[in-house]
Design an enzyme around this catalytic site. Structure first.
Site, PDB file in Angstrom:
ATOM      1  N   GLU A   9       0.797  -1.230   0.000  1.00 14.68           N
ATOM      2  CA  GLU A   9       0.000   0.000   0.000  1.00 14.68           C
ATOM      3  C   GLU A   9       0.828   1.277   0.000  1.00 14.68           C
ATOM      4  O   GLU A   9       0.409   2.282  -0.553  1.00 14.68           O
ATOM      5  CB  GLU A   9      -0.953   0.008   1.203  1.00 14.68           C
ATOM      6  CG  GLU A   9      -2.047  -1.041   1.093  1.00 14.68           C
ATOM      7  CD  GLU A   9      -3.061  -0.922   2.214  1.00 14.68           C
ATOM      8  OE1 GLU A   9      -3.491   0.200   2.501  1.00 14.68           O
ATOM      9  OE2 GLU A   9      -3.402  -1.960   2.797  1.00 14.68           O
ATOM     10  N   ASP A  82      -2.646  -4.516   3.328  1.00 15.86           N
ATOM     11  CA  ASP A  82      -2.871  -4.769   4.753  1.00 15.86           C
ATOM     12  C   ASP A  82      -3.882  -5.893   4.970  1.00 15.86           C
ATOM     13  O   ASP A  82      -4.804  -6.081   4.163  1.00 15.86           O
ATOM     14  CB  ASP A  82      -3.374  -3.492   5.434  1.00 15.86           C
ATOM     15  CG  ASP A  82      -2.266  -2.451   5.583  1.00 15.86           C
ATOM     16  OD1 ASP A  82      -1.097  -2.812   5.386  1.00 15.86           O
ATOM     17  OD2 ASP A  82      -2.585  -1.286   5.877  1.00 15.86           O
ATOM     18  N   ASP A  84      -6.708  -6.617   6.323  1.00 11.65           N
ATOM     19  CA  ASP A  84      -8.046  -6.310   6.815  1.00 11.65           C
ATOM     20  C   ASP A  84      -8.984  -6.174   5.621  1.00 11.65           C
ATOM     21  O   ASP A  84      -8.597  -6.410   4.483  1.00 11.65           O
ATOM     22  CB  ASP A  84      -8.033  -5.033   7.666  1.00 11.65           C
ATOM     23  CG  ASP A  84      -7.438  -3.836   6.920  1.00 11.65           C
ATOM     24  OD1 ASP A  84      -7.277  -3.917   5.680  1.00 11.65           O
ATOM     25  OD2 ASP A  84      -7.143  -2.815   7.564  1.00 11.65           O
ATOM     26  N   GLU A  86     -10.281  -3.543   4.204  1.00  8.15           N
ATOM     27  CA  GLU A  86      -9.863  -2.530   3.238  1.00  8.15           C
ATOM     28  C   GLU A  86      -8.702  -3.051   2.386  1.00  8.15           C
ATOM     29  O   GLU A  86      -8.659  -2.829   1.175  1.00  8.15           O
ATOM     30  CB  GLU A  86      -9.450  -1.242   3.966  1.00  8.15           C
ATOM     31  CG  GLU A  86     -10.575  -0.573   4.740  1.00  8.15           C
ATOM     32  CD  GLU A  86     -11.726  -0.125   3.851  1.00  8.15           C
ATOM     33  OE1 GLU A  86     -11.464   0.388   2.750  1.00  8.15           O
ATOM     34  OE2 GLU A  86     -12.878  -0.312   4.260  1.00  8.15           O
ATOM     35  N   TYR A 300       0.720  -5.303  13.086  1.00 12.17           N
ATOM     36  CA  TYR A 300      -0.341  -4.522  12.454  1.00 12.17           C
ATOM     37  C   TYR A 300      -1.196  -3.835  13.504  1.00 12.17           C
ATOM     38  O   TYR A 300      -1.606  -4.453  14.496  1.00 12.17           O
ATOM     39  CB  TYR A 300      -1.201  -5.438  11.581  1.00 12.17           C
ATOM     40  CG  TYR A 300      -2.150  -4.685  10.692  1.00 12.17           C
ATOM     41  CD1 TYR A 300      -1.683  -3.732   9.797  1.00 12.17           C
ATOM     42  CD2 TYR A 300      -3.521  -4.925  10.734  1.00 12.17           C
ATOM     43  CE1 TYR A 300      -2.541  -3.038   8.983  1.00 12.17           C
ATOM     44  CE2 TYR A 300      -4.392  -4.244   9.904  1.00 12.17           C
ATOM     45  CZ  TYR A 300      -3.898  -3.300   9.037  1.00 12.17           C
ATOM     46  OH  TYR A 300      -4.759  -2.606   8.232  1.00 12.17           O
ATOM     47  N   ARG A 302      -4.211  -2.258  13.326  1.00 12.40           N
ATOM     48  CA  ARG A 302      -5.686  -2.238  13.283  1.00 12.40           C
ATOM     49  C   ARG A 302      -6.188  -3.614  13.667  1.00 12.40           C
ATOM     50  O   ARG A 302      -6.276  -4.522  12.850  1.00 12.40           O
ATOM     51  CB  ARG A 302      -6.181  -1.831  11.887  1.00 12.40           C
ATOM     52  CG  ARG A 302      -5.850  -0.387  11.540  1.00 12.40           C
ATOM     53  CD  ARG A 302      -6.510   0.055  10.249  1.00 12.40           C
ATOM     54  NE  ARG A 302      -6.187   1.437   9.952  1.00 12.40           N
ATOM     55  CZ  ARG A 302      -5.155   1.827   9.203  1.00 12.40           C
ATOM     56  NH1 ARG A 302      -4.360   0.915   8.657  1.00 12.40           N
ATOM     57  NH2 ARG A 302      -4.925   3.104   8.978  1.00 12.40           N
ATOM     58  N   HIS A 346      -6.492 -10.479  13.745  1.00 12.66           N
ATOM     59  CA  HIS A 346      -5.061 -10.225  13.865  1.00 12.66           C
ATOM     60  C   HIS A 346      -4.640 -10.301  15.324  1.00 12.66           C
ATOM     61  O   HIS A 346      -5.465 -10.234  16.224  1.00 12.66           O
ATOM     62  CB  HIS A 346      -4.708  -8.841  13.312  1.00 12.66           C
ATOM     63  CG  HIS A 346      -5.462  -8.466  12.078  1.00 12.66           C
ATOM     64  ND1 HIS A 346      -5.384  -9.191  10.921  1.00 12.66           N
ATOM     65  CD2 HIS A 346      -6.327  -7.458  11.833  1.00 12.66           C
ATOM     66  CE1 HIS A 346      -6.161  -8.639  10.001  1.00 12.66           C
ATOM     67  NE2 HIS A 346      -6.756  -7.591  10.531  1.00 12.66           N
TER      68      HIS A 346
END
Length: 771
Positions: A9, A82, A84, A86, A300, A302, A346
């Protein structure tokens, strides 16, 4: 042999990962999302099963073309966004854009950017998780429906520049309801009585009155307090009972996204947005003196899970035994139970290199990076340490019919307190750190401290007796930390969305921040009242929480996104049809409780060329008007350099500015500028601000001006130069030709084309992205 293309990203993450993968891989950055719904229209075909019309984001077209070109000549394409929803959606959009150029597409998922973590992920390549993609797409469409169908209604019925959001509006409701509680609150008087006593051995200690005739009591007025004090001054204070018990204090679990946001606000006063920005950099990698390149410091960031990997747990135990003692390592590794609504996708947020302590990397980090890393490090290491053992002592003291209590404790074994002496204690009933407790007066506070040695039946000497008047307090207004805690506790939104929610509420002038607390404006209160009246279910807190749970079920493959969209749109469409015939206040103005100082009629809020203002409802007979910003002034701690009066943050035609509160006697003005969060390239310790000249032209300057004179017409970009390791680059926006990034080091030749972007403020729209 062709190399494999890896797409992540961000450039920082690409640089960190590249050091682990070696020469057989090319790593490129997508720069976040590459596709989205169009801004100019709804972009969702409701009749065709809510089919979204995705398009490449204009600013990302050049980047996408370069990725497609690299995909053609690559052996395989590995999507490593990432881990997740998104990130899964970004990977899906990329796969659709490059599948014609190279169909050999795989997905790599890792939660820590380390050599082992990357290699494990690349040894176990998989495919896209379409359930997560569907969950993200459902959320995106839901938010677009609310943002693009309700917001225009607000424009027509109330005023331009307003917006509604599926989560944003419910968050605003919480703030407004808390404000109403405060307005309705009626304080009650109560008195506390404290005795300063001395036993046969030092030190003196305090005891608080808790009972009369053996029953808990609250003294309600001065007469009752005076009578109690008069009797107690002449009565003997007898130590009736000593209770000693040993207790364990358990550490808090490691940080998850929401608790990190809360603690960073509580201890550092960092806004949620700033905390997440710094945590992202710690995850993607920073230069800490390793000649091979940037190093990732945390996993990570989030996550909503307290889960810890076995490898990390064992590494932490080994570190604790070496740094403290074997006794500080618990016999069994602690396991922290997740909350009911946790997705558990996670690990908890933790350090990835246990040899890189905060003090070791401190010389290489900015102060704010060090502060956040230290919060994460201390919380995680403490969570893996033994409980502290304390000896708690309680004295029960009688003075005639009046009963007093005193409490004290002594630490017998430090346990995790050896690392976190100032707290990180696990709270009962998940009580958060940024406490907003309210004094009710039901149980008077009992003073605590070190208690002396004493014996039951001993008569104590009264050194002093104090009575104090108190009043019960209303619930406090929300801070950023307590609002995050409330949203999480109620299951509203997700931690990754809290920062944009808070920003939007302030950008729309629905709330203002005063002394770190949110106060709803008249506009915010009216918008919430309008939405509750006409969109009852959509504004219902439980309904919004259930919608979040349904999105989780879609991500787990247990629910269908299309069915959720049908139900939600059916409800929304019914409300819109009913509300469309409601008479609006755009022409008459938003009613307020304010009274016109000239004619006594009620004031209303209207919109004009230079923003919203308060006007008399009797216009045109009465022409009183007052800038809305004037009533929403925020007093600052700084003083005016010319007259020493307090400074105030105000809003004018060209945005926010700081002015002397004694205006018009003193006309000192300082423009309030947007902090980019980027450290000054000259190393003065300040940050770069985005500022405006008198004529409205954007430039970038150091916040320490005039002590530091750094200034640049070109936008500063928080990205190190790949050739000479300068800490930042600059974006040159040219009228003709392609914009480009360049390095200001005279000996460096770095230059790279960049997407064309405007660096000035964009006008308010009604984009609905979880806001």
């Amino acid at each position: 042999m062709a190399k494999s293309l890896v797409i992540v990203e961000s450039p920082a993450k690409a640089k960190t990962i590249n050091r682990y993968l070696g020469p057989d891989f090319i790593v490129k950055a997508s720069m976040g999302h590459v596709c989205d719904l169009p801004k100019s229209k709804l972009g969702v075909d409701i009749e065709d099963g809510f089919k979204p019309s995705y398009q490449v984001i204009p600013e990302k077209k050049k980047n996408v073309t370069e990725i497609q070109k690299s995909a053609k000549t690559s052996q395989t394409v590995i999507l490593a966004a990432d881990p997740d929803r998104e990130g899964e959606a970004i990977s899906w959009h990329l796969s659709r854009l490059i599948e014609e150029d190279n169909p050999r597409i795989y997905r790599a998922i890792f939660h820590e950017i380390t050599d082992d973590g990357i290699r494990r992920a690349f040894d176990n390549l998989g495919q896209l998780n379409m359930n997560k993609v569907q969950a993200q797409q459902t959320r995106r469409i839901l938010d677009r429906l609310v943002g693009y169908l309700i917001s225009p209604l607000l424009w027509r019925k109330i005023g331009k520049g307003l917006s509604a959001g599926r989560v944003q509006s419910v968050a605003l409701r919480l703030i407004c309801e808390r404000e109403q509680e405060i307005r309705d609150f009626k304080p009650e008087e109560y008195w506390s009585i404290t005795a300063l006593l001395e036993a046969s051995e030092a030190p003196l200690f305090k005891a608080g009155l808790v009972a009369i005739d053996g029953k808990k009591v609250r003294i309600r007025n001065a007469d009752e307090a005076g009578a109690a004090v008069e009797v107690c001054r002449t009565a003997p204070f007898v130590l009736d009972k000593i209770k000693i018990q040993e207790k364990k204090k358990n550490p808090s679990p490691p940080h998850i996204t929401s608790t990190l946001q809360q603690e960073a606000f509580r201890t550092l006063r960092f806004p949620v947005k700033k905390t997440m920005f710094i945590a992202q950099k710690l995850y993607e990698g920073l230069a800490i003196g390793d000649p091979q390149g940037p190093t990732s410091l945390i996993t990570y960031m989030r996550t909503d899970s307290f889960r810890v990997s076995d490898d990390a747990r064992e590494a932490a135990r080994a570190f604790i035994a070496a740094a403290f003692s074997p006794a500080h390592v618990p016999a069994k590794p602690p396991v922290y139970k997740n909350r009911k609504k946790a997705q558990d996708a996670h690990e908890a947020i933790r350090p990835v290199h246990f040899d890189l302590t905060p003090e070791k990397v401190k010389p290489h980090l900015k102060k704010e990076e060090y502060d956040v890393y230290r919060l994460i490090w201390n919380r995680f290491i403490a969570s893996q340490m033994s409980p502290a053992v304390v000896e708690e002592t309680e004295f029960t003291i009688n003075a005639g019919r009046y009963g007093f209590k005193a409490k004290g404790e002594v630490v017998r074994f430090s346990g995790f307190l050896a690392l976190a002496p100032d707290g990180n204690v696990r709270k009962t009933k998940d009580k958060a750190e940024d406490s907003d407790d309210v004094q009710t007066g039901e149980t008077p506070n009992v003073p605590e401290g070190a208690l002396p040695r004493a014996a039951e039946g001993e008569t104590l000497r009264l050194a002093d007796l104090e009575s104090k008047q108190n009043f019960t307090q209303p619930p406090p207004r929300f801070s950023e930390g307590s609002l995050v805690r409330e949203l999480e506790a109620r299951g509203i939104g997700r931690p990754s969305t809290y920062a944009p929610i808070i920003s939007t509420l302030q950008d729309r002038t629905y709330v203002i921040k005063e002394k770190g607390r949110f106060i709803p404006t008249d506009l915010g209160m009216f918008v919430v009242e309008f939405l509750i009246r006409h969109f009852a279910d959509l504004m219902d807190i439980e309904f919004t929480a259930r919608m979040e749970e349904e999105l989780d079920r879609i991500g787990d493959g247990e629910a269908d996104g299309l069915e959720s969209l049908k139900k939600y749109h059916s409800l929304l469409d019914g409300y819109l049809k009913q509300t469309d015939v409601v008479e609006g206040v755009q022409k008459t103005g938003i009613p307020t409780e304010g009274i016109c100082p000239q004619c006594g009629k009620n004031l209303v809020i209207k919109s004009g060329r230079f923003g919203r203002f308060k006007s008399c409802s009797g216009y045109p007979d009465c022409r009183f008007r007052e800038s809305l910003a004037k009533k929403e002034t925020k007093m600052l701690e700084d003083t005016c350099p010319e007259c020493q009066a307090p400074l105030a943050l105000k809003t004018g035609r060209y945005g926010a500015f700081v002015a002397c509160s004694s205006y018009p006697k003193c006309k000192y003005i300082r423009k309030e500028n947007k902090d980019t969060g980027i450290a000054c390239p000259l190393g003065c310790g300040g940050t770069v601000l985005r500022r405006k000249t008198r004529r409205g032209k954007i430039f970038f300057g150091c916040g320490n001006y005039p002590k530091c004179t750094f200034a640049s017409w070109d936008e500063i970009v928080n990205r190190p130069c790949p050739l000479c390791e300068e800490k930042v680059l600059y974006r040159k926006n040219v009228i003709r030709g392609e914009p480009y990034l360049y390095c200001r080091n005279e000996k460096c030749t770095f230059k790279e084309t960049a997407p064309r972007e405007k660096i000035w403020d964009k006008p308010d729209g009604h984009e609905g992205q979880d806001l």
